[in-house]
Design a protein around this motif. Structure first.
Motif, PDB file in Angstrom:
ATOM      1  N   UNK A 101       0.820  -1.068  -0.063  1.00  0.00           N
ATOM      2  CA  UNK A 101      -0.104  -0.163   0.154  1.00  0.00           C
ATOM      3  C   UNK A 101       0.553   1.395  -0.186  1.00  0.00           C
ATOM      4  N   UNK A 102       2.093   1.290   0.018  1.00  0.00           N
ATOM      5  CA  UNK A 102       3.259   2.236  -0.004  1.00  0.00           C
ATOM      6  C   UNK A 102       2.541   3.311  -1.946  1.00  0.00           C
ATOM      7  N   UNK A 103       2.665   4.582  -1.276  1.00  0.00           N
ATOM      8  CA  UNK A 103       3.692   5.393  -2.471  1.00  0.00           C
ATOM      9  C   UNK A 103       3.561   6.553  -1.812  1.00  0.00           C
ATOM     10  N   UNK A 104       5.733   5.685  -2.302  1.00  0.00           N
ATOM     11  CA  UNK A 104       6.471   7.069  -2.037  1.00  0.00           C
ATOM     12  C   UNK A 104       6.924   8.004  -2.870  1.00  0.00           C
ATOM     13  N   UNK A 105       6.539   9.510  -2.537  1.00  0.00           N
ATOM     14  CA  UNK A 105       6.785  10.278  -3.421  1.00  0.00           C
ATOM     15  C   UNK A 105       8.102  11.157  -2.912  1.00  0.00           C
ATOM     16  N   UNK A 106       8.661  11.522  -4.454  1.00  0.00           N
ATOM     17  CA  UNK A 106       9.426  12.204  -3.774  1.00  0.00           C
ATOM     18  C   UNK A 106      10.347  13.403  -4.914  1.00  0.00           C
ATOM     19  N   UNK A 107      11.268  14.345  -4.647  1.00  0.00           N
ATOM     20  CA  UNK A 107      11.425  14.899  -5.743  1.00  0.00           C
ATOM     21  C   UNK A 107      13.260  15.214  -5.327  1.00  0.00           C
ATOM     22  N   UNK A 143      14.323   0.361  -6.581  1.00  0.00           N
ATOM     23  CA  UNK A 143      13.287   0.109  -6.498  1.00  0.00           C
ATOM     24  C   UNK A 143      12.538  -1.216  -6.764  1.00  0.00           C
ATOM     25  N   UNK A 144      13.617  -0.946  -7.884  1.00  0.00           N
ATOM     26  CA  UNK A 144      12.583  -1.974  -9.578  1.00  0.00           C
ATOM     27  C   UNK A 144      13.536  -3.566  -9.319  1.00  0.00           C
ATOM     28  N   UNK A 145      14.491  -3.206  -8.658  1.00  0.00           N
ATOM     29  CA  UNK A 145      15.448  -4.784  -8.568  1.00  0.00           C
ATOM     30  C   UNK A 145      16.415  -4.678  -9.617  1.00  0.00           C
ATOM     31  N   UNK A 146      17.402  -3.768  -9.609  1.00  0.00           N
ATOM     32  CA  UNK A 146      18.644  -3.974 -10.490  1.00  0.00           C
ATOM     33  C   UNK A 146      19.477  -3.688  -9.380  1.00  0.00           C
ATOM     34  N   UNK A 147      20.730  -4.268 -10.320  1.00  0.00           N
ATOM     35  CA  UNK A 147      22.014  -5.152  -8.652  1.00  0.00           C
ATOM     36  C   UNK A 147      22.619  -3.724  -7.910  1.00  0.00           C
ATOM     37  N   UNK A 148      22.468  -3.852  -6.989  1.00  0.00           N
ATOM     38  CA  UNK A 148      22.794  -3.092  -5.794  1.00  0.00           C
ATOM     39  C   UNK A 148      24.293  -3.433  -5.312  1.00  0.00           C
ATOM     40  N   UNK A 149      24.656  -4.670  -5.900  1.00  0.00           N
ATOM     41  CA  UNK A 149      26.237  -4.522  -5.286  1.00  0.00           C
ATOM     42  C   UNK A 149      26.968  -6.375  -6.609  1.00  0.00           C
ATOM     43  N   UNK A 166      14.723  -6.310   1.213  1.00  0.00           N
ATOM     44  CA  UNK A 166      13.457  -7.111   0.376  1.00  0.00           C
ATOM     45  C   UNK A 166      12.976  -6.252  -0.397  1.00  0.00           C
ATOM     46  N   UNK A 167      12.921  -7.228  -1.581  1.00  0.00           N
ATOM     47  CA  UNK A 167      12.141  -7.061  -2.671  1.00  0.00           C
ATOM     48  C   UNK A 167      10.869  -7.366  -2.610  1.00  0.00           C
ATOM     49  N   UNK A 168       9.832  -5.562  -2.752  1.00  0.00           N
ATOM     50  CA  UNK A 168       8.752  -5.769  -3.496  1.00  0.00           C
ATOM     51  C   UNK A 168       7.708  -4.990  -4.880  1.00  0.00           C
ATOM     52  N   UNK A 169       7.624  -6.049  -5.045  1.00  0.00           N
ATOM     53  CA  UNK A 169       7.504  -6.391  -6.690  1.00  0.00           C
ATOM     54  C   UNK A 169       6.581  -4.735  -7.612  1.00  0.00           C
ATOM     55  N   UNK A 170       5.678  -4.580  -6.373  1.00  0.00           N
ATOM     56  CA  UNK A 170       4.769  -3.797  -7.096  1.00  0.00           C
ATOM     57  C   UNK A 170       5.313  -2.513  -6.677  1.00  0.00           C
ATOM     58  N   UNK A 171       6.265  -2.370  -5.850  1.00  0.00           N
ATOM     59  CA  UNK A 171       7.013  -0.899  -5.798  1.00  0.00           C
ATOM     60  C   UNK A 171       6.913   0.201  -6.968  1.00  0.00           C
ATOM     61  N   UNK A 172       7.812  -0.129  -7.887  1.00  0.00           N
ATOM     62  CA  UNK A 172       8.647   0.305  -8.643  1.00  0.00           C
ATOM     63  C   UNK A 172       7.033   1.218  -9.452  1.00  0.00           C
ATOM     64  N   UNK A 173       6.440   0.319  -9.696  1.00  0.00           N
ATOM     65  CA  UNK A 173       4.863   1.412 -10.581  1.00  0.00           C
ATOM     66  C   UNK A 173       3.950   2.393  -9.464  1.00  0.00           C
TER      67      UNK A 173
END
Length: 335
Positions: A101-107, A143-149, A166-173
């Motif tokens: 249910x998270x909707x992160x807004x950033x700037x 967030x969308x699952x690209x490599x971090x290491x 954790x990876x949350x698949x829907x968060x990127x959208x």
């Protein structure tokens, strides 16, 4: 865009420095009230070194355990204060805890009063920090699952991942960019984000607020892969008075009047335009919104609650929005 589909609200979450718990508790209670009233989303502002929410992700983690349906957003997290990898971990964790249910807004941009805070924030890298859109791109990728290491696998008894966990698949959208210019709208669209447009915009092509905001919405959608279906949320300040007492109405009108002078002309070197606060009955507010060129282009809103009101005021305002204004705009709970 037709009837309003998604109804949300935004709160700054003020608190007394001598008793910060009470203010944070009030914010959580307001979010709980929003869920009971049927709102689709609740958003919190981000305030560093002020008496407002400095850690919205932590507050929303708490809210996720006191609600079950309402979406929870940040409007917005200024990334100049954040490490994108660490923020990606926090966002994914809260998204998992909330059930998606998270909707992160950033700037982006340098932190406010950067010269005064940079020695505490970035003592070794203050002059090298990149506050451009690259910082958002890093967060998006992580967030969308690209490599971090470059390392992943077993090492003794421990197992390492090469991407954020954790990876949350829907968060990127569900990542939003909070923008007030044509450039930010274009960038958000090109990078497949959702777009938050508020009561503050940059006067670039016009000095009519609605026209400026409309141009941003259309610029965003013109560059988004989903075109006219790309999600935009508008965040004006509206204060319905249907069930308000005479004392509350007088307070609301005085508040809006005190803020009106800044709405008449662009402000400062950035030529920022502020939308007037809208006070009145739900019928009156709905009429004004239907005449607002930018509002007619959106199907989602996150109406901003005024600063520094009392909890009973917020209860009255939110109740009137959910029971009178929302329906007047075509909204129905659970759409």
């Amino acid at each position: 865009m037709g009837a309003l589909r998604k109804l949300g609200f935004l709160t700054i979450g003020l608190f007394d420095g001598a008793d910060p718990r009470a203010g944070h508790e009030t914010t959580l209670e307001v979010i709980e009230l929003g869920e009971r009233l049927g709102f689709d989303s609740a958003w919190v502002r981000h305030r560093h070194l002020q008496y407002g929410i400095s850690s919205p992700v932590a507050v929303l983690a708490a809210a996720s355990q006191r609600t079950s349906r309402i979406h929870l957003g940040t409007a917005v997290i200024p990334l100049g204060w954040e490490n994108p990898l660490r923020l990606a971990e926090d966002l994914a964790t809260v998204d998992v805890l909330s059930g998606g249910r998270l909707n992160p807004g950033v700037s982006v941009g340098p932190p406010i009063h950067y010269d005064a805070v940079k020695e505490a924030l970035y003592p070794d890298t203050a002059e090298a920090e990149d506050f451009s859109y690259t910082r958002v791109r890093r967060l998006l990728d992580l967030v969308r699952g690209e490599r971090a290491s470059t390392f992943g696998g077993d090492e003794g008894f421990e197992v390492f991942s090469d991407r954020v966990q954790p990876h949350s698949p829907g968060l990127g959208s569900r990542l939003w960019y909070g923008g007030g210019s044509l450039g930010s709208a274009r960038w958000a669209g090109e990078n497949g984000m959702n777009f938050l447009t508020s009561s503050v915009v940059k006067a670039e092509q016009s000095e009519d607020f609605a026209e400026v905001q409309l141009s941003h919405i259309r610029e965003f959608r013109a560059h988004h892969p989903e075109g006219d279906k790309a999600r935009v949320s508008q965040g004006l300040v509206v204060i319905p008075t249907d069930s308000a007492t005479a004392e509350q109405r007088a307070k609301y009108e005085a508040y809006a009047e005190s803020r009106t002078p800044r709405t008449t002309t662009p402000q400062g070197p950035q030529r920022m335009m502020f939308a007037p606060d809208i006070v009145g009955t739900s019928t009156e507010i709905a009429d004004r919104l239907h005449a607002h060129a930018a509002f007619r282009e959106v199907s989602e809103v996150a109406f901003a609650l005024p600063f520094a009101f009392d909890p009973p005021d917020y209860t009255q305002i939110l109740t009137d929005i959910a029971t009178h204004l929302g329906p007047a705009l075509g909204w129905q709970p659970g759409q």
